[in-house]
Motif scaffolding. Structure first.
Motif, mmCIF file in Angstrom:
data_model
loop_
_atom_site.group_PDB
_atom_site.id
_atom_site.type_symbol
_atom_site.label_atom_id
_atom_site.label_comp_id
_atom_site.label_asym_id
_atom_site.label_seq_id
_atom_site.Cartn_x
_atom_site.Cartn_y
_atom_site.Cartn_z
ATOM 1 N N VAL A 76 1.531 -1.025 -0.040
ATOM 2 C CA VAL A 76 0.271 0.097 -0.368
ATOM 3 C C VAL A 76 0.943 1.431 -0.409
ATOM 4 N N TYR A 77 0.950 2.515 -1.118
ATOM 5 C CA TYR A 77 1.392 3.140 -1.273
ATOM 6 C C TYR A 77 0.777 4.255 -1.788
ATOM 7 N N THR A 78 1.238 5.493 -1.287
ATOM 8 C CA THR A 78 0.561 7.002 -2.599
ATOM 9 C C THR A 78 0.414 6.306 -3.594
ATOM 10 N N ARG A 79 -0.387 7.184 -4.345
ATOM 11 C CA ARG A 79 -0.263 7.309 -5.800
ATOM 12 C C ARG A 79 0.590 6.841 -6.579
ATOM 13 N N GLU A 80 1.325 7.938 -7.217
ATOM 14 C CA GLU A 80 2.719 8.352 -7.275
ATOM 15 C C GLU A 80 3.677 6.856 -7.294
ATOM 16 N N LEU A 81 4.084 6.642 -5.710
ATOM 17 C CA LEU A 81 4.603 5.185 -5.887
ATOM 18 C C LEU A 81 4.286 4.175 -5.959
ATOM 19 N N ALA A 82 2.991 4.231 -5.840
ATOM 20 C CA ALA A 82 1.851 3.200 -6.144
ATOM 21 C C ALA A 82 2.657 2.674 -7.929
ATOM 22 N N GLU A 83 1.403 3.713 -8.872
ATOM 23 C CA GLU A 83 1.778 3.506 -10.419
ATOM 24 C C GLU A 83 3.678 3.367 -10.655
ATOM 25 N N THR A 84 4.498 4.027 -10.278
ATOM 26 C CA THR A 84 5.769 3.513 -10.484
ATOM 27 C C THR A 84 6.110 2.393 -9.869
ATOM 28 N N LYS A 85 5.540 1.290 -9.187
ATOM 29 C CA LYS A 85 5.247 0.372 -8.908
ATOM 30 C C LYS A 85 5.111 -0.736 -9.974
ATOM 31 N N VAL A 86 4.105 -0.518 -10.449
ATOM 32 C CA VAL A 86 3.125 -1.517 -11.106
ATOM 33 C C VAL A 86 3.837 -1.474 -12.505
ATOM 34 N N ASN A 87 4.432 -0.158 -12.828
ATOM 35 C CA ASN A 87 4.929 -0.094 -13.984
ATOM 36 C C ASN A 87 6.488 -0.558 -14.616
ATOM 37 N N THR A 88 7.141 -0.512 -13.333
ATOM 38 C CA THR A 88 8.614 -0.937 -13.511
ATOM 39 C C THR A 88 8.100 -2.766 -13.195
ATOM 40 N N THR A 89 6.856 -3.498 -12.438
ATOM 41 C CA THR A 89 6.376 -4.575 -12.381
ATOM 42 C C THR A 89 6.242 -4.940 -13.583
ATOM 43 N N HIS A 90 5.018 -3.834 -14.700
ATOM 44 C CA HIS A 90 5.377 -5.026 -16.004
ATOM 45 C C HIS A 90 6.981 -4.413 -17.036
ATOM 46 N N MET A 91 7.082 -3.930 -16.757
ATOM 47 C CA MET A 91 7.981 -3.930 -17.727
ATOM 48 C C MET A 91 8.809 -4.650 -17.459
ATOM 49 N N LEU A 92 9.196 -5.243 -15.685
ATOM 50 C CA LEU A 92 10.368 -6.487 -15.667
ATOM 51 C C LEU A 92 9.285 -7.874 -16.144
ATOM 52 N N ALA A 93 8.610 -7.704 -16.119
ATOM 53 C CA ALA A 93 7.756 -8.920 -16.332
ATOM 54 C C ALA A 93 7.735 -9.211 -17.544
ATOM 55 N N ARG A 94 8.102 -8.257 -18.782
ATOM 56 C CA ARG A 94 7.974 -7.870 -20.096
ATOM 57 C C ARG A 94 9.151 -8.802 -20.260
ATOM 58 N N GLU A 95 9.545 -8.322 -19.941
ATOM 59 C CA GLU A 95 11.333 -8.348 -20.492
ATOM 60 C C GLU A 95 11.378 -9.261 -20.223
ATOM 61 N N ALA A 96 11.134 -10.352 -19.236
ATOM 62 C CA ALA A 96 11.248 -11.955 -18.770
ATOM 63 C C ALA A 96 10.261 -12.338 -19.650
ATOM 64 N N GLY A 97 9.306 -12.007 -20.212
ATOM 65 C CA GLY A 97 8.633 -13.220 -21.241
ATOM 66 C C GLY A 97 7.339 -13.496 -20.500
ATOM 67 N N PHE A 98 7.182 -12.956 -19.284
ATOM 68 C CA PHE A 98 5.890 -12.878 -18.791
ATOM 69 C C PHE A 98 4.710 -12.206 -18.339
ATOM 70 N N PRO A 99 3.227 -12.420 -19.078
ATOM 71 C CA PRO A 99 2.213 -12.210 -19.304
ATOM 72 C C PRO A 99 1.912 -11.007 -18.007
ATOM 73 N N LEU A 100 2.413 -11.062 -16.484
ATOM 74 C CA LEU A 100 1.906 -10.620 -15.115
ATOM 75 C C LEU A 100 1.279 -9.208 -14.960
ATOM 76 N N ARG A 101 0.436 -9.279 -14.696
ATOM 77 C CA ARG A 101 -0.352 -7.776 -14.780
ATOM 78 C C ARG A 101 -0.402 -7.385 -13.074
ATOM 79 N N CYS A 102 -0.620 -6.446 -12.919
ATOM 80 C CA CYS A 102 -0.868 -6.048 -11.608
ATOM 81 C C CYS A 102 -1.065 -3.710 -11.943
ATOM 82 N N THR A 103 -1.819 -3.702 -10.765
ATOM 83 C CA THR A 103 -3.028 -3.062 -10.694
ATOM 84 C C THR A 103 -2.856 -2.304 -9.110
ATOM 85 N N LEU A 104 -3.932 -1.056 -9.219
ATOM 86 C CA LEU A 104 -3.688 -0.180 -8.212
ATOM 87 C C LEU A 104 -5.356 0.006 -8.055
ATOM 88 N N GLN A 105 -5.514 -0.351 -6.628
ATOM 89 C CA GLN A 105 -6.823 0.727 -6.289
ATOM 90 C C GLN A 105 -6.918 1.460 -4.792
#
Length: 109
Positions: A76-105
């Motif tokens: 659980v994070y502030t919006r900016e930090l949560a968005e950064t973590k979501v984007n970083t997760t997606h980037m690393l997952a794509r680089e590794a060839g995984f479709p991992l989905r990460c969202t914020l609520q």
């Protein structure tokens, strides 16, 4: 001499009241990981440890929640930090060839 009943905090528009109104806790957001049939459990644990700074035990517990329930809270994070973590997760997952989905609520207060 009589004592004045003036209280600057009660006066509308006073600097003290305006300051109190401006100082509010930021909205918080949960970062959620979603299960899929392709991303390995090991990769999810590594993401949780690297990006979300979880211990091996915490990361494994969250990963198992994602696996069993279809979704898990990474943190659980502030919006900016949560968005950064979501984007970083997606980037690393794509680089590794995984479709991992990460969202914020947004977290209800």
């Amino acid at each position: 001499m009589t004592q004045s009943s003036y209280n600057p905090i009660e006066q509308e528009g006073s600097p003290e009241l305006l300051l109190q109104e401006k100082i509010r806790r930021p909205k918080m957001y949960q970062v959620l990981l979603h299960n899929d049939n392709y991303t390995t459990m090991e990769f999810v644990v590594s993401i949780l440890m690297k990006i979300f700074r979880k211990t091996m035990e915490q990361a494994t517990s969250i990963m198992l929640s994602v696996h069993r329930k279809g979704i898990g809270v990474a943190g659980v994070y502030t919006r900016e930090l949560a968005e950064t973590k979501v984007n970083t997760t997606h980037m690393l997952a794509r680089e590794a060839g995984f479709p991992l989905r990460c969202t914020l609520q947004e977290v209800d207060e």
